[in-house]
Design an enzyme around this catalytic site. Structure first.
Site, PDB file in Angstrom:
ATOM      1  N   SER A   1     -16.455 -24.566  87.461  1.00 33.05           N
ATOM      2  CA  SER A   1     -17.812 -24.361  86.949  1.00 33.05           C
ATOM      3  C   SER A   1     -18.245 -25.603  86.190  1.00 33.05           C
ATOM      4  CB  SER A   1     -17.848 -23.147  86.004  1.00 33.05           C
ATOM      5  OG  SER A   1     -19.090 -23.088  85.309  1.00 33.05           O
TER       6      SER A   1
ATOM      7  N   TYR B   1     -14.842 -18.281  79.274  1.00 32.62           N
ATOM      8  CA  TYR B   1     -15.066 -18.628  80.681  1.00 32.62           C
ATOM      9  C   TYR B   1     -14.973 -20.140  80.873  1.00 32.62           C
ATOM     10  CZ  TYR B   1     -17.472 -18.936  85.203  1.00 32.62           C
ATOM     11  OH  TYR B   1     -17.801 -19.204  86.516  1.00 32.62           O
TER      12      TYR B   1
END
Length: 261
Positions: free
Chosen positions: A144, A157
Protein backbone atom coordinates in the site's frame (compact mmCIF):
# COMPACT_ATOMS: atom_id res chain seq x y z
CA UNK A 1 3.02 -4.41 -25.29
CA UNK A 2 2.21 -8.10 -25.18
CA UNK A 3 3.33 -9.71 -21.94
CA UNK A 4 5.12 -13.04 -22.20
CA UNK A 5 6.23 -15.62 -19.67
CA UNK A 6 2.84 -15.94 -17.97
CA UNK A 7 1.20 -18.47 -20.26
CA UNK A 8 1.33 -22.07 -19.00
CA UNK A 9 2.88 -20.95 -15.70
CA UNK A 10 1.40 -22.03 -12.38
CA UNK A 11 0.48 -18.95 -10.36
CA UNK A 12 -0.61 -18.90 -6.72
CA UNK A 13 -2.67 -15.84 -5.72
CA UNK A 14 -3.78 -15.19 -2.13
CA UNK A 15 -6.80 -13.05 -1.28
CA UNK A 16 -8.26 -14.23 -4.57
CA UNK A 17 -11.96 -14.09 -3.68
CA UNK A 18 -12.53 -10.37 -4.16
CA UNK A 19 -11.01 -6.97 -4.87
CA UNK A 20 -7.44 -6.75 -6.11
CA UNK A 21 -6.77 -10.46 -5.58
CA UNK A 22 -9.75 -11.40 -7.75
CA UNK A 23 -8.61 -8.99 -10.48
CA UNK A 24 -5.09 -10.44 -10.38
CA UNK A 25 -6.47 -13.97 -10.62
CA UNK A 26 -8.59 -13.11 -13.66
CA UNK A 27 -5.76 -11.21 -15.35
CA UNK A 28 -3.16 -13.95 -14.94
CA UNK A 29 -5.63 -16.64 -15.95
CA UNK A 30 -6.62 -14.55 -18.95
CA UNK A 31 -2.95 -14.42 -19.94
CA UNK A 32 -2.81 -18.21 -19.92
CA UNK A 33 -1.57 -18.97 -16.42
CA UNK A 34 -2.91 -21.89 -14.42
CA UNK A 35 -4.01 -20.13 -11.25
CA UNK A 36 -4.34 -21.54 -7.75
CA UNK A 37 -6.78 -19.05 -6.22
CA UNK A 38 -6.45 -18.99 -2.43
CA UNK A 39 -8.74 -17.43 0.16
CA UNK A 40 -10.24 -18.25 3.54
CA UNK A 41 -13.70 -17.06 2.43
CA UNK A 42 -14.71 -20.31 0.80
CA UNK A 43 -18.15 -19.20 -0.39
CA UNK A 44 -17.02 -16.07 -2.20
CA UNK A 45 -13.98 -17.90 -3.57
CA UNK A 46 -16.11 -20.69 -5.01
CA UNK A 47 -18.36 -18.17 -6.76
CA UNK A 48 -15.39 -16.32 -8.25
CA UNK A 49 -13.68 -19.51 -9.42
CA UNK A 50 -16.88 -20.90 -10.97
CA UNK A 51 -17.31 -17.70 -12.98
CA UNK A 52 -13.76 -17.81 -14.34
CA UNK A 53 -14.02 -21.51 -15.14
CA UNK A 54 -17.21 -20.82 -17.10
CA UNK A 55 -15.20 -18.34 -19.15
CA UNK A 56 -12.72 -21.07 -20.04
CA UNK A 57 -9.94 -20.04 -17.67
CA UNK A 58 -7.70 -22.49 -15.82
CA UNK A 59 -8.44 -21.56 -12.20
CA UNK A 60 -8.71 -23.84 -9.19
CA UNK A 61 -9.84 -22.70 -5.75
CA UNK A 62 -8.00 -23.58 -2.55
CA UNK A 63 -9.31 -22.72 0.90
CA UNK A 64 -6.54 -21.72 3.32
CA UNK A 65 -5.76 -19.24 6.06
CA UNK A 66 -2.41 -17.56 5.37
CA UNK A 67 -1.99 -16.94 9.11
CA UNK A 68 -1.51 -20.68 9.68
CA UNK A 69 2.02 -21.65 8.58
CA UNK A 70 1.30 -25.38 8.77
CA UNK A 71 -1.77 -24.98 6.56
CA UNK A 72 0.24 -22.84 4.15
CA UNK A 73 2.98 -25.44 3.82
CA UNK A 74 0.34 -28.09 3.11
CA UNK A 75 -1.36 -25.80 0.60
CA UNK A 76 1.82 -25.15 -1.38
CA UNK A 77 2.68 -28.84 -1.40
CA UNK A 78 -0.82 -29.68 -2.64
CA UNK A 79 -0.77 -27.03 -5.38
CA UNK A 80 2.54 -28.31 -6.73
CA UNK A 81 1.34 -31.93 -6.54
CA UNK A 82 -1.85 -31.08 -8.46
CA UNK A 83 -0.76 -28.32 -10.86
CA UNK A 84 3.03 -28.42 -11.05
CA UNK A 85 5.87 -26.12 -9.94
CA UNK A 86 4.74 -22.65 -8.87
CA UNK A 87 6.36 -20.02 -11.07
CA UNK A 88 4.40 -16.97 -9.90
CA UNK A 89 3.31 -15.93 -6.41
CA UNK A 90 1.11 -12.91 -5.72
CA UNK A 91 0.50 -12.01 -2.08
CA UNK A 92 -2.78 -10.08 -2.22
CA UNK A 93 -4.51 -11.20 1.00
CA UNK A 94 -5.06 -8.35 3.43
CA UNK A 95 -7.27 -6.96 6.17
CA UNK A 96 -7.87 -3.45 7.48
CA UNK A 97 -8.86 -1.96 10.81
CA UNK A 98 -8.94 1.81 11.16
CA UNK A 99 -8.80 3.96 14.27
CA UNK A 100 -6.49 6.13 16.30
CA UNK A 101 -3.38 4.32 17.45
CA UNK A 102 -4.26 4.94 21.09
CA UNK A 103 -7.64 3.28 20.57
CA UNK A 104 -6.54 0.17 18.68
CA UNK A 105 -7.04 -3.09 20.53
CA UNK A 106 -4.45 -5.84 20.80
CA UNK A 107 -6.76 -8.06 18.76
CA UNK A 108 -6.95 -5.55 15.90
CA UNK A 109 -3.20 -5.01 15.83
CA UNK A 110 -2.43 -8.71 15.99
CA UNK A 111 -4.95 -9.66 13.29
CA UNK A 112 -3.64 -7.03 10.87
CA UNK A 113 -0.07 -8.18 11.32
CA UNK A 114 -1.02 -11.86 11.24
CA UNK A 115 -2.57 -11.49 7.78
CA UNK A 116 -0.76 -8.57 6.15
CA UNK A 117 2.76 -9.37 7.35
CA UNK A 118 2.65 -12.91 8.75
CA UNK A 119 0.68 -14.21 5.79
CA UNK A 120 3.16 -12.75 3.31
CA UNK A 121 5.99 -14.37 5.26
CA UNK A 122 4.35 -17.78 5.51
CA UNK A 123 3.35 -18.04 1.85
CA UNK A 124 6.52 -16.46 0.45
CA UNK A 125 8.73 -18.74 2.54
CA UNK A 126 6.87 -21.89 1.51
CA UNK A 127 6.87 -20.98 -2.19
CA UNK A 128 10.44 -19.63 -2.24
CA UNK A 129 11.82 -22.85 -0.83
CA UNK A 130 10.43 -24.63 -3.87
CA UNK A 131 11.30 -21.91 -6.38
CA UNK A 132 14.94 -22.19 -5.30
CA UNK A 133 14.96 -25.81 -6.44
CA UNK A 134 13.70 -24.78 -9.88
CA UNK A 135 15.96 -21.68 -10.05
CA UNK A 136 13.22 -19.46 -11.40
CA UNK A 137 10.14 -17.58 -10.26
CA UNK A 138 8.53 -14.21 -9.66
CA UNK A 139 6.98 -12.96 -6.42
CA UNK A 140 4.84 -9.84 -6.07
CA UNK A 141 3.46 -8.54 -2.79
CA UNK A 142 0.54 -6.13 -2.89
CA UNK A 143 1.34 -3.57 -0.19
CA UNK A 144 0.00 0.00 0.00
CA UNK A 145 1.17 3.56 -0.50
CA UNK A 146 0.33 3.92 3.20
CA UNK A 147 3.51 1.89 3.82
CA UNK A 148 5.55 4.91 2.79
CA UNK A 149 3.31 7.82 3.84
CA UNK A 150 1.98 8.33 7.38
CA UNK A 151 -1.82 8.16 7.56
CA UNK A 152 -4.05 9.13 10.45
CA UNK A 153 -6.17 6.30 11.84
CA UNK A 154 -4.30 3.73 9.74
CA UNK A 155 -1.20 3.13 11.85
CA UNK A 156 -1.51 -0.66 12.18
CA UNK A 157 -2.40 -1.16 8.52
CA UNK A 158 0.40 1.11 7.33
CA UNK A 159 2.94 -0.55 9.61
CA UNK A 160 1.93 -4.03 8.50
CA UNK A 161 2.17 -3.09 4.84
CA UNK A 162 5.57 -1.48 5.40
CA UNK A 163 6.71 -4.73 7.01
CA UNK A 164 5.47 -6.86 4.12
CA UNK A 165 6.97 -4.55 1.50
CA UNK A 166 10.41 -4.44 3.09
CA UNK A 167 10.35 -8.19 3.75
CA UNK A 168 9.66 -8.75 0.06
CA UNK A 169 12.57 -6.54 -0.99
CA UNK A 170 14.90 -8.36 1.41
CA UNK A 171 13.64 -11.67 0.06
CA UNK A 172 14.41 -10.43 -3.43
CA UNK A 173 18.00 -9.73 -2.44
CA UNK A 174 18.41 -13.22 -0.99
CA UNK A 175 16.82 -14.97 -3.96
CA UNK A 176 18.35 -12.97 -6.81
CA UNK A 177 21.20 -15.43 -7.19
CA UNK A 178 18.66 -18.19 -7.79
CA UNK A 179 17.03 -16.34 -10.69
CA UNK A 180 13.97 -15.37 -8.62
CA UNK A 181 12.60 -11.83 -8.74
CA UNK A 182 10.64 -10.25 -5.88
CA UNK A 183 8.78 -6.96 -6.28
CA UNK A 184 6.09 -4.89 -4.59
CA UNK A 185 3.01 -3.12 -5.94
CA UNK A 186 1.74 -0.33 -3.68
CA UNK A 187 -1.78 0.79 -4.56
CA UNK A 188 -3.42 3.91 -3.24
CA UNK A 189 -7.18 4.27 -2.83
CA UNK A 190 -8.70 1.55 -4.99
CA UNK A 191 -12.39 0.92 -5.60
CA UNK A 192 -12.65 -2.36 -3.69
CA UNK A 193 -15.03 -3.75 -1.04
CA UNK A 194 -12.35 -2.90 1.55
CA UNK A 195 -12.35 0.78 0.58
CA UNK A 196 -16.15 0.93 0.43
CA UNK A 197 -16.37 -0.61 3.90
CA UNK A 198 -13.86 1.90 5.25
CA UNK A 199 -15.76 4.85 3.76
CA UNK A 200 -19.13 3.59 4.99
CA UNK A 201 -22.40 2.84 3.24
CA UNK A 202 -23.44 5.45 0.71
CA UNK A 203 -20.26 7.50 1.14
CA UNK A 204 -19.10 9.62 -1.78
CA UNK A 205 -15.52 8.69 -2.75
CA UNK A 206 -15.03 12.21 -4.13
CA UNK A 207 -13.50 13.38 -0.85
CA UNK A 208 -10.81 10.71 -1.24
CA UNK A 209 -9.92 12.24 -4.59
CA UNK A 210 -9.95 15.75 -3.15
CA UNK A 211 -7.86 14.84 -0.11
CA UNK A 212 -8.33 15.77 3.53
CA UNK A 213 -6.16 18.66 4.79
CA UNK A 214 -7.38 18.14 8.36
CA UNK A 215 -5.94 14.60 8.20
CA UNK A 216 -2.81 15.78 6.39
CA UNK A 217 -3.77 13.68 3.39
CA UNK A 218 -3.02 14.74 -0.18
CA UNK A 219 -5.67 14.03 -2.81
CA UNK A 220 -5.18 12.06 -6.00
CA UNK A 221 -3.55 14.14 -8.75
CA UNK A 222 -5.01 11.96 -11.53
CA UNK A 223 -8.49 12.80 -10.14
CA UNK A 224 -9.80 9.25 -9.95
CA UNK A 225 -9.78 6.15 -7.80
CA UNK A 226 -7.76 3.21 -9.01
CA UNK A 227 -9.62 0.21 -10.34
CA UNK A 228 -8.57 -3.27 -9.20
CA UNK A 229 -7.64 -3.87 -12.84
CA UNK A 230 -5.08 -1.04 -12.70
CA UNK A 231 -3.29 -2.87 -9.91
CA UNK A 232 -3.64 -6.26 -11.59
CA UNK A 233 -2.05 -4.88 -14.76
CA UNK A 234 0.96 -3.68 -12.75
CA UNK A 235 1.28 -7.11 -11.12
CA UNK A 236 1.07 -8.82 -14.51
CA UNK A 237 3.89 -6.67 -15.84
CA UNK A 238 6.15 -7.43 -12.87
CA UNK A 239 5.72 -11.21 -13.20
CA UNK A 240 6.22 -11.15 -16.97
CA UNK A 241 9.36 -11.59 -19.05
CA UNK A 242 9.18 -7.89 -19.86
CA UNK A 243 10.20 -7.15 -16.25
CA UNK A 244 12.94 -9.75 -16.38
CA UNK A 245 15.58 -7.33 -15.07
CA UNK A 246 13.36 -5.76 -12.39
CA UNK A 247 13.63 -6.95 -8.81
CA UNK A 248 13.32 -5.39 -5.33
CA UNK A 249 11.24 -2.61 -6.89
CA UNK A 250 8.22 -0.95 -5.24
CA UNK A 251 5.78 0.23 -7.92
CA UNK A 252 3.29 2.80 -6.66
CA UNK A 253 -0.10 2.62 -8.42
CA UNK A 254 -1.88 5.49 -6.70
CA UNK A 255 -2.48 8.23 -9.24
CA UNK A 256 0.31 10.25 -7.69
CA UNK A 257 -1.31 10.46 -4.26
CA UNK A 258 1.85 9.67 -2.31
CA UNK A 259 3.94 12.20 -4.25
CA UNK A 260 6.38 9.29 -4.27
CA UNK A 261 10.01 9.88 -5.22
Amino acid sequence: MELTGIESTVALVTGAARGIGAAVTATLAGAGAQVAAVDRDTGTLATAVTKLEAEGMAVRGYAADVCDSTAVDALVRRVEDELGPIGILVNAAGVLHTGRAVDLTDRQWNEIFAVNAGGVFHVSRAVARRMIRHRRGAVVTVASNAAGVPRTEMSAYAASKAASAHFTRCLGLELAGHGIRCNVVSPGSTDTPMLRAMLGAGADPAHVIEGAPDAYKVGIPLRKLARPQDVADAVAYLVSDQAGHVTMHDLYVDGGAALHV
